[in-house]
Write a protein that holds these residues in place. Sequence first.
Motif, PDB file in Angstrom:
ATOM      1  N   GLU A 154       0.806  -1.217   0.000  1.00 48.33           N
ATOM      2  CA  GLU A 154       0.000   0.000   0.000  1.00 48.33           C
ATOM      3  C   GLU A 154       0.843   1.274   0.000  1.00 48.33           C
ATOM      4  O   GLU A 154       0.319   2.380   0.057  1.00 48.33           O
ATOM      5  CB  GLU A 154      -0.960  -0.006   1.203  1.00 48.33           C
ATOM      6  CG  GLU A 154      -0.282  -0.019   2.551  1.00 48.33           C
ATOM      7  CD  GLU A 154      -1.288  -0.044   3.696  1.00 48.33           C
ATOM      8  OE1 GLU A 154      -1.751   1.025   4.119  1.00 48.33           O
ATOM      9  OE2 GLU A 154      -1.597  -1.146   4.187  1.00 48.33           O
ATOM     10  N   VAL A 155       2.164   1.102  -0.077  1.00 49.25           N
ATOM     11  CA  VAL A 155       3.057   2.257   0.002  1.00 49.25           C
ATOM     12  C   VAL A 155       3.271   2.861  -1.396  1.00 49.25           C
ATOM     13  O   VAL A 155       3.558   2.141  -2.358  1.00 49.25           O
ATOM     14  CB  VAL A 155       4.418   1.856   0.617  1.00 49.25           C
ATOM     15  CG1 VAL A 155       5.330   3.069   0.741  1.00 49.25           C
ATOM     16  CG2 VAL A 155       4.204   1.204   1.976  1.00 49.25           C
ATOM     17  N   PHE A 168       5.189   5.298  -4.194  1.00 48.49           N
ATOM     18  CA  PHE A 168       6.530   5.763  -4.554  1.00 48.49           C
ATOM     19  C   PHE A 168       6.427   6.623  -5.805  1.00 48.49           C
ATOM     20  O   PHE A 168       5.504   6.446  -6.613  1.00 48.49           O
ATOM     21  CB  PHE A 168       7.447   4.575  -4.875  1.00 48.49           C
ATOM     22  CG  PHE A 168       7.785   3.716  -3.685  1.00 48.49           C
ATOM     23  CD1 PHE A 168       8.999   3.879  -3.009  1.00 48.49           C
ATOM     24  CD2 PHE A 168       6.907   2.742  -3.236  1.00 48.49           C
ATOM     25  CE1 PHE A 168       9.305   3.077  -1.910  1.00 48.49           C
ATOM     26  CE2 PHE A 168       7.205   1.946  -2.138  1.00 48.49           C
ATOM     27  CZ  PHE A 168       8.407   2.115  -1.479  1.00 48.49           C
ATOM     28  N   LEU A 222       8.760  -5.011   2.815  1.00 50.14           N
ATOM     29  CA  LEU A 222       7.335  -4.771   2.572  1.00 50.14           C
ATOM     30  C   LEU A 222       6.726  -6.052   2.041  1.00 50.14           C
ATOM     31  O   LEU A 222       7.396  -6.818   1.342  1.00 50.14           O
ATOM     32  CB  LEU A 222       7.156  -3.664   1.523  1.00 50.14           C
ATOM     33  CG  LEU A 222       7.516  -2.245   1.932  1.00 50.14           C
ATOM     34  CD1 LEU A 222       7.451  -1.319   0.725  1.00 50.14           C
ATOM     35  CD2 LEU A 222       6.585  -1.747   3.023  1.00 50.14           C
TER      36      LEU A 222
END
Lengths: 139, 150
Positions: B15-16, B18, B69
């Motif tokens: 869910e991160v 970039f 992650l």
Amino acid sequence: MTRFGLFSCCQIAYAVRLLQLCKVVHEKNGFLLPGIEKTVVEVLVDDGRLIPLLFLPGLSHGDPGAARTAEYKIIVESEAGLIAFSADRTFGVVAENKGEILDSGESKIAGVAGNFKYQGKVFNILDVDFLAIELTRGG
Amino acid sequence: MVQAAAKKLIFRLGEVGFVLDLASIIEICEQIVDAVDPGKADLDSGIVGSLMFRQTLIPVIDPTLRLELSSSTAIRDRVALVLRSSEGNWALLVDKVDGVCSSERFQPCELPPLLKQTVNRCFSQVELLHNEPMIIFEPERYYGSPSIAV
């Protein structure tokens, strides 16, 4: 006179000194970031600033999911910068003389500076400066 | 002369979010499941296999290994971004490409000192997009030297 902001999370009650209390936000979602310590649940964005949301003392082995979805986030100012805690209930602001400061004796919890008894409920007074440093660095 | 605003590609690992300068990307490859050969994996270096790209085998790097992650995206749905570096092209495995955005839409955001020390092993800069922190992806942390535009 000292005043406390009172709240609870997962049925554990907490108090923070009003001078350190910045803001209580409602239903604000945070974000995960890689590299943050496990004691940091997520990161909030408030006024363009990143604020680490910390596990509260006593909840260290709790479910991070519950902390992330808590209804309220309590933003406080430590000497090292802003941090936040999760809360599922708030109890307003209470002056110290409306309750009683208890002697915590030898049963000290890291990050808890003492106890405040108000209307029969015991609130853990958070040592915000200690928690900010220890929990963001994985203490 | 009016210069076009730089554009950035937004991608996700789990869910991160970039961001990566569009200029450093050669190609976005989808449906790579049959094209990646896991035989050349070197997991210590984050290399999970190799990809035949324009008649050359290039390393495929999965950044989730280094960033710790978890990806819930099946390998068949993951996307490879082919990037250039001074040591040749390489492929960056991502979960999802969200799109391209003009640099002007990102808001600068400083990492607070309380986070800076621990996250520094993974990234050093973030920007905000619609109030969401987006990590500025630094390819040189994963493969080769800083990219050189040709």
